[in-house]
Design a protein around this motif. Structure first.
Motif, PDB file in Angstrom:
ATOM      1  N   LEU A  29       0.920  -1.388  -0.078  1.00 54.64           N
ATOM      2  CA  LEU A  29       0.335   0.395   0.150  1.00 54.64           C
ATOM      3  C   LEU A  29       0.999   1.441   0.293  1.00 54.64           C
ATOM      4  CD1 LEU A  29      -2.912  -1.150   2.478  1.00 54.64           C
ATOM      5  CD2 LEU A  29      -2.789  -1.147   0.479  1.00 54.64           C
ATOM      6  N   GLN A  57       0.150   7.138   0.909  1.00 56.17           N
ATOM      7  CA  GLN A  57      -1.063   8.211   1.274  1.00 56.17           C
ATOM      8  C   GLN A  57      -2.230   7.373   1.568  1.00 56.17           C
ATOM      9  OE1 GLN A  57       1.453   7.956  -0.998  1.00 56.17           O
ATOM     10  NE2 GLN A  57       1.485  10.289  -0.773  1.00 56.17           N
ATOM     11  N   TRP A  58      -2.225   6.343   1.420  1.00 53.42           N
ATOM     12  CA  TRP A  58      -3.420   4.910   1.448  1.00 53.42           C
ATOM     13  C   TRP A  58      -2.833   4.373   3.011  1.00 53.42           C
ATOM     14  CZ3 TRP A  58      -7.887   3.436  -0.706  1.00 53.42           C
ATOM     15  CH2 TRP A  58      -8.158   3.632  -1.871  1.00 53.42           C
TER      16      TRP A  58
END
Length: 392
Positions: free
Chosen positions: A268, A271-272
């Motif tokens: 991931l 930002q996620w």
């Protein structure tokens, strides 16, 4: 000796002392309120201050062992941002506690600084032995796990009976009838040991412990993690409400750990991960909102009554401990005399100076009989807190 010096540096951080001052002021305000409205304090000891040290150090030791065992690494820049925002929150919101909002905002601010502004400081930081960390997945995963540790510590505090003091606060309802609010408001600054990349602390303080993993050096820092919750109930038994709230905190803590594990096993983007961290912070607010909603839709217990006198508080370490009473119970008879006011209750107590016999209707609407010895000639030391009689 090194451990004591690390702890000494933790105690020199301004957030620790500001949190202690907040606890002291809250405890003093509570004691003054109780003495003004109930003639004496329910607990004259500053329990909030004692919990600040006792609970903070014990839970901090456990959190530090877990954190260092997992090798949680944080950015020194984020640590500065977080502590600055935590200090501002204690100064700007003097009567509220928003620790998890501060935690989420600190990561949002750290994300906003990367990479545009941080590039300007990297050279200066490296010149002082600080290894800058960008917004990478590993750092945010550490943030998720620190968040889980803090929530778990808060849940433990909510469930521990010795850290709770159910202090009643009298409020008028819309019809002018007196009702009681119970508030749980405990603040802690938890010392959580984390790893800081670089040897900048060792360069300044030669005794500071440094670890080496491969070619990377890490220093140990006790992060002052701000903990606390401000919750209140009008229509629930306080201890049951705090336990229910603790379960919600445990669930969010477990979810944070699961998200951290998933993030470690997947790819991931940072930002996620910042978004996920913000999501679990929002879940904490959902838990608090659910707590308020549940309280508003319960049967009302803690109001003044014309049938007997309602128990709204119990002083610890008094004969009341042996009477098997609970907050919300209604005393119908004292020493076989009907009572409808505080004055009648204490007058009935004086008829038997060394023993008390009570007929009580509990919150389940069951009639019970209870009795115990009391202090000779001191009926007010029984330890039961009632609505004071209103002046005509």
């Amino acid at each position: 000796m090194h451990v004591l010096r690390v702890l000494e540096l933790f105690l020199l951080q301004p957030l620790v002392w500001l949190g202690l001052i907040r606890c002291y002021l809250a405890a003093r305000r509570r004691v003054r309120y109780e003495r003004h409205h109930f003639r004496s304090a329910i607990d004259a000891h500053y329990l909030e201050v004692r919990n600040f040290f006792k609970g903070g150090l014990l839970l901090g030791l456990i959190a530090t062992v877990i954190s260092l065992g997992l090798g949680l690494v944080v950015s020194p820049v984020w640590a500065v941002i977080y502590e600055t925002l935590a200090i501002l929150s204690l100064l700007i919101v003097p009567t509220g506690l928003v620790p998890w909002t501060v935690f989420g905002l600190s990561w949002l601010a750290y994300w906003a600084l990367n990479p545009r502004l941080m590039a300007q400081f990297n050279t200066r930081l490296q010149a002082h032995g600080v290894t800058p960390l960008g917004l990478n997945s590993g750092v945010i995963i550490s943030g998720l796990l620190i968040f889980a540790l803090g929530l778990a510590a808060t849940a433990i505090l909510l469930k521990r009976h010795e850290t709770q003091l159910n202090s009643p606060e009298i409020r008028p309802d819309q019809r002018g009838k007196r009702i009681v609010r119970y508030r749980w408001q405990q603040l802690l600054v938890l010392p959580v040991g984390v790893l800081i990349p670089g040897d900048w602390l060792h360069a300044t303080l030669s005794w500071w412990p440094v670890f080496q993993v491969g070619t990377q050096h890490f220093s140990v820092l006790l992060l002052p993690l701000l903990l606390g919750v401000s919750a209140q109930v009008y229509k629930q038994r306080p201890q049951l409400a705090w336990r229910r709230l603790a379960k919600g905190y445990w669930l969010v803590a477990a979810l944070s750990v699961i998200l951290a594990v998933v993030a470690r096993l997947t790819t991931l983007s940072p930002q996620w991960l910042v978004g996920l961290l913000g999501g679990v912070v929002v879940l904490v607010w959902v838990i608090l909102a659910q707590h308020r909603y549940h309280d508003q839709h319960q049967q009302f217990w803690f109001s003044d009554t014309d049938q007997g006198v309602r128990v709204i508080g119990l002083r610890p370490n008094t004969p009341a401990d042996k009477l098997n009473l609970s907050i919300g119970d209604v005393i119908l008879e004292c020493n076989r005399q009907p009572v409808h006011s505080e004055a009648q209750f204490y007058a009935a107590l004086l008829t038997s100076p060394t023993y008390v016999h009570l007929k009580v209707r509990n919150v389940q609407q069951q009639l019970i009989i209870t009795e115990t010895a009391i202090y000779n000639g001191a009926p007010h030391e029984l330890g039961i807190v009632l609505f004071t009689d209103q002046e005509d």
